[in-house]
Every structure is written in C-alpha cells, then in structure tokens.
Design a protein around this motif. Structure first.
Motif, short mmCIF file in Angstrom:
data_model
loop_
_atom_site.label_atom_id
_atom_site.label_comp_id
_atom_site.label_asym_id
_atom_site.label_seq_id
_atom_site.Cartn_x
_atom_site.Cartn_y
_atom_site.Cartn_z
N VAL A 1 -41.04 6.07 49.02
CA VAL A 1 -40.87 5.44 50.36
C VAL A 1 -39.58 5.01 50.79
N ASP A 2 -38.72 4.95 49.83
CA ASP A 2 -37.19 4.52 50.18
C ASP A 2 -36.45 6.00 50.05
N LYS A 3 -35.53 5.96 51.09
CA LYS A 3 -34.54 7.08 51.33
C LYS A 3 -33.51 7.21 50.06
N ILE A 4 -33.23 5.80 49.44
CA ILE A 4 -32.38 5.91 48.49
C ILE A 4 -32.88 5.08 47.26
N ILE A 5 -33.12 5.78 46.15
CA ILE A 5 -33.75 5.04 45.14
C ILE A 5 -32.73 4.56 44.22
N ASN B 1 -31.48 14.79 44.96
CA ASN B 1 -32.80 14.83 45.59
C ASN B 1 -33.95 14.97 44.89
N LEU B 2 -35.11 14.27 45.41
CA LEU B 2 -36.31 14.02 44.60
C LEU B 2 -37.33 14.92 45.29
N ILE B 3 -36.89 15.85 46.05
CA ILE B 3 -38.00 16.43 46.92
C ILE B 3 -38.84 17.57 45.91
N LYS B 4 -38.17 17.85 44.82
CA LYS B 4 -38.82 18.97 44.01
C LYS B 4 -39.48 18.25 42.83
N TYR B 5 -39.44 16.95 42.80
CA TYR B 5 -40.17 16.09 41.84
C TYR B 5 -41.27 15.38 42.25
N ASN B 6 -41.74 15.84 43.47
CA ASN B 6 -42.99 15.01 44.07
C ASN B 6 -43.54 15.89 44.97
N SER B 7 -45.08 16.19 44.62
CA SER B 7 -46.01 17.23 45.18
C SER B 7 -46.06 17.06 46.90
N LEU B 8 -45.59 15.83 47.39
CA LEU B 8 -45.70 15.67 48.89
C LEU B 8 -44.57 15.94 49.26
N LYS B 9 -43.28 16.59 48.56
CA LYS B 9 -42.08 17.07 49.15
C LYS B 9 -41.53 16.03 50.17
N ILE B 10 -41.51 14.77 49.57
CA ILE B 10 -40.72 13.68 50.31
C ILE B 10 -39.55 13.57 49.81
N LYS B 11 -38.30 13.61 50.68
CA LYS B 11 -37.01 13.43 50.51
C LYS B 11 -36.60 12.22 50.33
N SER B 12 -35.99 11.79 48.85
CA SER B 12 -35.50 10.56 48.60
C SER B 12 -34.45 10.95 47.48
N ILE B 13 -33.36 10.00 47.62
CA ILE B 13 -32.40 10.33 46.75
C ILE B 13 -32.21 9.40 45.50
N SER B 14 -32.11 10.03 44.22
CA SER B 14 -31.95 9.04 43.30
C SER B 14 -30.54 8.80 42.82
N LYS B 15 -30.09 7.65 42.75
CA LYS B 15 -28.76 7.14 42.61
C LYS B 15 -28.41 7.63 40.77
N ILE B 16 -29.44 7.45 40.18
CA ILE B 16 -29.19 8.08 38.71
C ILE B 16 -30.65 8.68 38.35
N PHE B 17 -30.62 9.91 38.03
CA PHE B 17 -32.05 10.55 37.42
C PHE B 17 -31.30 10.92 35.96
N ILE B 18 -32.41 10.41 35.18
CA ILE B 18 -31.99 11.00 33.68
C ILE B 18 -33.27 11.91 33.16
N ASN B 19 -32.88 12.89 32.66
CA ASN B 19 -33.74 13.94 32.05
C ASN B 19 -33.63 13.72 30.58
N VAL B 20 -34.66 13.35 29.90
CA VAL B 20 -34.66 12.66 28.42
C VAL B 20 -35.64 14.10 27.78
#
Length: 132
Positions: free
Chosen positions: A73-77, A22-41
């Motif tokens: 803007v997409d629910k699923i990224i 859930n990307l809600i904590k990764y954007n200041s507008l707190k928009i809920k979208s789901i990242s299929k793959i989220f990589i932290n480097v």
C-alpha cells in the motif's frame, strides 16, 4: 533508517541485494511500490544469519513469498524486503514428501500426478506456493 551497516553486512556475507527495486513483478496484483532494500537469499544458513542481524539491530523486515496474497500500500517500502528463493527440490522417501516452501502449488500437483500420486490435484488451482 540508515542502511550503511546493513549494506556492509550484506556485502561481507555475500548476500545478494538491490536498492530501489520496483515490486510490481513480486505481487500478483501488479501494484507498483519501491523497496529501498530488496534482499534475495538463496540458502537457509544465509537467511538465519541475516535474520539474526536484523533482529539484533532492530531493523524491520518483511519476508516475501510468491506475492499471490500480498498487497503493497505504500509507494516507498522502507522496511527490508526479503525474498527467500532456495533451489527447488523434491524428495520422496516411502510415503514421505519433502519440498521447499517456494515450490508453486501447481508445480507440486503436476509433479505428483506425473509420478503416480493422487489426492492433491486440488493444489493445481490454488495460487501461490506451498509455504504460502
């Protein structure tokens, strides 16, 4: 897109990742979208290796900063989301300043003020990071 090759690559290179984040904590507008793959480097070397792999396999990706100017803007990224988070460091040598791109503007402004530097106070009111 099949993520199997990518997941094998990430595991082989010990690159941290999560699925269905859930990307809600990764954007200041707190928009809920789901990242299929989220990589932290955490290192520039691993980032270079990852980007080479993604480009070679024509896998779409998005490098996310602090998210202060990001609108999902997409629910699923479906494209890969990459969060580059090296350890924050600051180096001052004579009149030269070197900081990582993920340092928040406010943090840098405060650091400089506490260490006797001026003329960058305006950074304290700009949301985001130096790299943004």
């Amino acid at each position: 897109m099949s993520y199997n090759k990518l997941i094998k690559f990430l595991n082989y290179h010990s690159i941290q990742f999560e699925q269905d984040v859930n990307l809600i904590k990764y954007n200041s507008l707190k928009i809920k979208s789901i990242s299929k793959i989220f990589i932290n480097v955490k290192s520039i070397d691993k980032l270079r290796t990852l980007l080479s792999f993604l480009n070679e396999h024509k896998i779409k990706y998005f490098v996310l900063g602090n998210g202060s100017n990001t609108l999902f803007v997409d629910k699923i990224i479906k494209q890969v989301i990459i969060k580059y988070e090296p350890p924050t460091k600051t180096i001052i040598n004579n009149s030269f300043l070197l900081v990582d791109s993920n340092m928040k503007n406010y943090t840098l402004s405060s650091y400089l003020c506490k260490n006797g530097f001026s003329n960058l106070e305006f950074l304290s009111v700009i949301p985001g990071s130096i790299g943004g």
